[in-house]
Design a protein around this motif. Structure first.
Motif, PDB file in Angstrom:
ATOM      1  N   ASP A  64       0.852  -1.202   0.000  1.00  0.00           N
ATOM      2  CA  ASP A  64       0.000   0.000   0.000  1.00  0.00           C
ATOM      3  C   ASP A  64       0.885   1.249   0.000  1.00  0.00           C
ATOM      4  OD1 ASP A  64      -2.148   1.746   0.200  1.00  0.00           O
ATOM      5  OD2 ASP A  64      -2.429   1.408   2.352  1.00  0.00           O
ATOM      6  N   THR A  65       1.532   1.510  -1.135  1.00  0.00           N
ATOM      7  CA  THR A  65       2.535   2.570  -1.210  1.00  0.00           C
ATOM      8  C   THR A  65       1.969   3.974  -1.040  1.00  0.00           C
ATOM      9  OG1 THR A  65       2.358   2.560  -3.620  1.00  0.00           O
ATOM     10  CG2 THR A  65       4.092   1.199  -2.645  1.00  0.00           C
ATOM     11  N   ASN A  66       0.727   4.213  -1.458  1.00  0.00           N
ATOM     12  CA  ASN A  66       0.138   5.554  -1.337  1.00  0.00           C
ATOM     13  C   ASN A  66      -0.680   5.734  -0.069  1.00  0.00           C
ATOM     14  OD1 ASN A  66       1.166   6.475  -3.831  1.00  0.00           O
ATOM     15  ND2 ASN A  66      -0.455   5.393  -4.899  1.00  0.00           N
ATOM     16  N   GLY A  67      -0.804   4.683   0.730  1.00  0.00           N
ATOM     17  CA  GLY A  67      -1.568   4.735   1.975  1.00  0.00           C
ATOM     18  C   GLY A  67      -0.670   4.479   3.167  1.00  0.00           C
ATOM     19  N   GLN A  68      -0.569   3.212   3.587  1.00  0.00           N
ATOM     20  CA  GLN A  68       0.237   2.874   4.765  1.00  0.00           C
ATOM     21  C   GLN A  68       1.693   3.308   4.617  1.00  0.00           C
ATOM     22  OE1 GLN A  68      -0.101  -1.136   6.266  1.00  0.00           O
ATOM     23  NE2 GLN A  68      -2.258  -1.273   5.701  1.00  0.00           N
ATOM     24  N   GLU A  69       2.286   3.077   3.466  1.00  0.00           N
ATOM     25  CA  GLU A  69       3.698   3.409   3.279  1.00  0.00           C
ATOM     26  C   GLU A  69       3.941   4.914   3.217  1.00  0.00           C
ATOM     27  OE1 GLU A  69       6.462   1.232   3.216  1.00  0.00           O
ATOM     28  OE2 GLU A  69       4.940  -0.106   4.027  1.00  0.00           O
ATOM     29  N   ALA A  70       2.893   5.706   2.961  1.00  0.00           N
ATOM     30  CA  ALA A  70       3.027   7.173   2.934  1.00  0.00           C
ATOM     31  C   ALA A  70       3.017   7.766   4.339  1.00  0.00           C
ATOM     32  CB  ALA A  70       1.899   7.784   2.105  1.00  0.00           C
ATOM     33  N   MET A  71       2.556   6.980   5.321  1.00  0.00           N
ATOM     34  CA  MET A  71       2.458   7.480   6.691  1.00  0.00           C
ATOM     35  C   MET A  71       3.710   7.098   7.477  1.00  0.00           C
ATOM     36  SD  MET A  71      -1.569   7.123   7.694  1.00  0.00           S
ATOM     37  CE  MET A  71      -1.795   5.402   7.230  1.00  0.00           C
ATOM     38  N   THR A  72       4.781   7.832   7.234  1.00  0.00           N
ATOM     39  CA  THR A  72       6.030   7.629   7.956  1.00  0.00           C
ATOM     40  C   THR A  72       6.134   8.684   9.061  1.00  0.00           C
ATOM     41  OG1 THR A  72       7.201   9.042   6.384  1.00  0.00           O
ATOM     42  CG2 THR A  72       7.200   6.665   5.942  1.00  0.00           C
TER      43      THR A  72
END
Length: 130
Positions: A64-72
């Motif tokens: 989920d690169t635009n969802g979970q992975e965007a929340m750093t």
């Protein structure tokens, strides 16, 4: 009285759906200011600055690169929360959020979870989906 099932809720980062969301919450708080003066017989207060924070819990999905992975940690994201789903006329809660914590939780014989905490910068907007 109309109640809403949690099954239809959605979370988006901008227009991108966050995958595998299990739960989300947001809490808005007013930081009241005491303005009691000498001679008053009871404490009095005025409204101060508002703030908001919350969390999102998901089944771990590294694709989920635009969802979970965007929340750093430290990321600033446009967060859109939909308690009833994103169909026209449903409630929408929007804010610019700073991601403050990211965690992973794993238990034997269970789905790996990912958790995100956020603090809102600026005002929270409440509206309806167009």
């Amino acid at each position: 009285m109309a109640t809403v099932s949690g099954n239809n809720g959605e979370v988006k980062i901008g227009t991108d759906l966050v995958a595998e969301v299990k739960s989300f919450d947001i809490t808005e708080t007013d930081n009241i200011i005491e303005d009691t003066a000498m001679g008053d017989t009871a404490k009095t207060y005025v409204s101060g600055l508002n703030e908001a924070s919350g969390s999102i819990t998901c089944h771990f999905d590294k694709s989920d690169t635009n969802g979970q992975e965007a929340m750093t940690v430290g990321a600033s994201v446009t967060l859109n929360l939909y308690p009833e789903g994103d169909s026209s006329g449903n409630r929408e809660i929007s804010a610019t959020a700073l991601i403050t914590n990211v965690g992973v939780s794993e238990t034997i014989n269970d789905i790996v979870e990912r958790s995100f905490s956020f603090t809102v910068t600026g005002a929270v907007t409440h509206g309806t989906v167009a």
